[in-house]
Design a protein around this motif. Structure first.
Motif, short mmCIF file in Angstrom:
data_model
loop_
_atom_site.label_atom_id
_atom_site.label_comp_id
_atom_site.label_asym_id
_atom_site.label_seq_id
_atom_site.Cartn_x
_atom_site.Cartn_y
_atom_site.Cartn_z
N VAL A 151 -0.46 -10.91 2.69
CA VAL A 151 -0.07 -10.68 1.59
C VAL A 151 0.16 -12.20 0.79
O VAL A 151 0.33 -12.51 -0.64
N GLN A 152 -1.12 -12.94 1.23
CA GLN A 152 -1.45 -14.19 0.34
C GLN A 152 -0.82 -14.60 -0.60
O GLN A 152 -1.02 -15.70 -1.14
N ARG A 174 4.96 -10.25 -3.45
CA ARG A 174 4.25 -10.65 -2.16
C ARG A 174 5.41 -10.91 -0.66
O ARG A 174 5.44 -10.38 -0.04
N LEU A 208 -3.69 -6.25 -3.36
CA LEU A 208 -2.99 -6.84 -2.57
C LEU A 208 -3.06 -5.32 -1.83
O LEU A 208 -3.29 -5.56 -0.50
#
Length: 341
Positions: A151-152, A174, A208
């Motif tokens: 999820v960066q 996130r 995302l």
């Protein structure tokens, strides 16, 4: 003895079964008919946008699909199928087993979704342990760190030990997405996931979700009041009004040739980049109907500029050609209604 939930968890979708399918779903909340005969399907790896004003029934639809109706809410008709299996009448104990493993949810406000007293890494790990009790602590932590990277989240190892209040709004969302995806559910329900975020962060979160949808083959239902978000991110759009779907089809067909006047009104009631400074935002005249006492005929008729006597006395059914369906006696043609009575 195998429970119904175990049968669902242990089976794959057969043939072309939709990841999530609702058939004539009906939900009451007290005296209000908040969902009134909704039918929709979303395929694995696809994104369906559920669009409409506040009070249209969008959130209640996805909460019913998650088995999370508020007190006083109940499914009174229709069915909910996940991977082709009917889960409509599951007991709460069985719902707890498939939430996360079969269907996950991202809520509007990440601050309310996360426990402020527990580190974010532990909250993701808890979701994994609930459904995979045999994993060692080391494997749970490794998977948690992998989810943070998916999820960066930058500096995942450091963020693992931070509390929600130490993260920005976008990073908290996130984390919520990581929890929802922790057990690789086949369906992800995203209920207005960008409402509390600034425009730039909204775009990042939606990108995302799209990346995860495509890479994991997850079916996504994106609830939004902004039809332009649907245009940019969804494969298909279903427009809701007064607890019903009033238009449904591939996003290009609905956006480029809306047939229901309400859909056209939603498209108009958004900021336009070429509008003069200080221009008033277009609005849809009137108010949504009282769901405890729906009018005869088309529920949108009191607000529709094209309504005729037929609209106020007879309830339109979903109609259309091909995959594009709509609920209107006088559908739009080339941006204008062909209304006549």
């Amino acid at each position: 003895m195998t429970t119904m939930a175990e049968a669902i968890i242990g089976s794959a979708a057969v043939g072309t079964a939709a990841a999530l399918e609702l058939r004539d779903l009906r939900v009451r909340l007290g005296e209000a008919h908040v969902v009134n005969g909704v039918s929709l399907a979303v395929e694995p790896g696809a994104m369906l946008a559920l669009v409409g004003e506040s009070g249209a029934g969008k959130s209640m639809t996805v909460k019913a699909a998650m088995g999370l109706l508020p007190p006083g809410g109940q499914v009174t008709g229709g069915s909910i199928l996940i991977g082709g299996r009917d889960v409509t009448s599951l007991a709460e104990s069985d719902w707890r087993r498939i939430r996360g493993s079969e269907v996950g949810m991202v809520f509007q406000n990440p601050l309310r979704s996360l426990n402020p007293t527990v580190k974010v890494g532990a909250q993701i790990a808890e979701a994994i342990r609930i459904h995979e009790r045999g994993l060692s602590s080391a494997k749970v932590k490794a998977r948690t760190l992998d989810l943070l990277e998916q999820v960066q989240i930058p500096n995942a190892a450091r963020r693992y030990d931070e509390y929600p209040h130490q993260l920005s709004g976008g990073m908290r969302q996130r984390i919520v997405i990581a929890i929802a995806l922790s057990c690789a559910p086949r369906v992800l329900l995203a209920d207005e996931p960008t409402t509390a975020l600034d425009v730039t962060t909204q775009a990042e979160i939606l990108r995302l979700l799209g990346d995860l949808q495509r890479s994991n083959g997850t079916a996504v239902v994106l609830v939004t009041h902004d039809i332009r978000i649907a245009e940019d991110h969804a494969d298909r759009v279903a427009v809701m009004y007064a607890g019903r779907i009033v238009e449904d089809g591939p996003v290009g067909a609905v956006i480029n040739r809306p047939r229901m006047p309400y859909t056209k009104a939603l498209m108009t009631a958004v900021p336009q980049p070429d509008s003069p400074p200080h221009s008033l935002l277009p609005v849809i005249d009137g108010r949504p109907p009282d769901l405890r006492n729906l009018p005869d005929g088309c529920a949108f008729a009191p607000r529709c500029p094209f309504a005729t006597e037929t609209c106020t006395t007879r309830d339109p059914q979903l109609t259309g050609t091909g995959e594009h369906s709509f609920r209107c006696w006088h559908p739009l043609a080339n941006g204008a209604s062909d209304a006549r009575d």
